[in-house]
Enzyme design. Sequence first.
Site, short mmCIF file in Angstrom:
data_model
loop_
_atom_site.label_atom_id
_atom_site.label_comp_id
_atom_site.label_asym_id
_atom_site.label_seq_id
_atom_site.Cartn_x
_atom_site.Cartn_y
_atom_site.Cartn_z
N GLY A 212 0.79 -1.23 0.00
CA GLY A 212 0.00 0.00 0.00
C GLY A 212 0.82 1.28 0.00
O GLY A 212 0.28 2.37 0.11
N HIS A 213 2.13 1.18 -0.14
CA HIS A 213 2.98 2.38 -0.08
C HIS A 213 3.94 2.44 -1.25
O HIS A 213 5.16 2.37 -1.06
CB HIS A 213 3.76 2.38 1.24
CG HIS A 213 4.26 3.74 1.64
ND1 HIS A 213 5.54 4.16 1.41
CD2 HIS A 213 3.65 4.77 2.25
CE1 HIS A 213 5.70 5.38 1.88
NE2 HIS A 213 4.56 5.76 2.41
N PHE A 214 3.71 2.55 -2.33
CA PHE A 214 2.52 2.81 -3.12
C PHE A 214 2.40 1.67 -4.13
O PHE A 214 3.42 1.21 -4.63
CB PHE A 214 2.66 4.15 -3.82
CG PHE A 214 2.76 5.29 -2.82
CD1 PHE A 214 1.62 5.85 -2.27
CD2 PHE A 214 3.98 5.78 -2.41
CE1 PHE A 214 1.71 6.91 -1.36
CE2 PHE A 214 4.08 6.82 -1.49
CZ PHE A 214 2.94 7.39 -0.97
N ILE B 71 7.74 2.54 -2.47
CA ILE B 71 8.89 3.19 -1.83
C ILE B 71 8.86 2.86 -0.34
O ILE B 71 7.80 2.68 0.24
CB ILE B 71 8.94 4.72 -2.06
CG1 ILE B 71 7.72 5.41 -1.47
CG2 ILE B 71 9.10 5.05 -3.52
CD1 ILE B 71 7.82 6.93 -1.45
#
Length: 101
Positions: free
Chosen positions: A21-23, A28
């Site tokens: 979820g990041h991203f 990253i």
Amino acid sequence: MPETSTAFSWEVPADHPAFAGHFPDKPILPGVVLLDRALLLAEAAFPDKTIRQIGNAKFLSPVAPGEHLRFSFRAGVRGSIAFEIDCAGRVVASGSLIPAS
């Protein structure tokens, strides 16, 4: 007291849970993960010091899955520990850590 320094390497696991979820389209590593690793390694480098706080931190470049990072630490006469994190010569983060008195 002479200045001392040390360094550690870490390969960022491609499946590190922080990437979820990041991203999704361009993962990253969150800065908090870099700080957490820096704190752990600083205490390994200077076992006689317990880190009390983060003096400052700058995040200069994103870190992707699988990248090889080098964490460098330097302790000066005032007791703070400066750190720098680089990836193949590219500085990704830097800052200072403040040990307990």
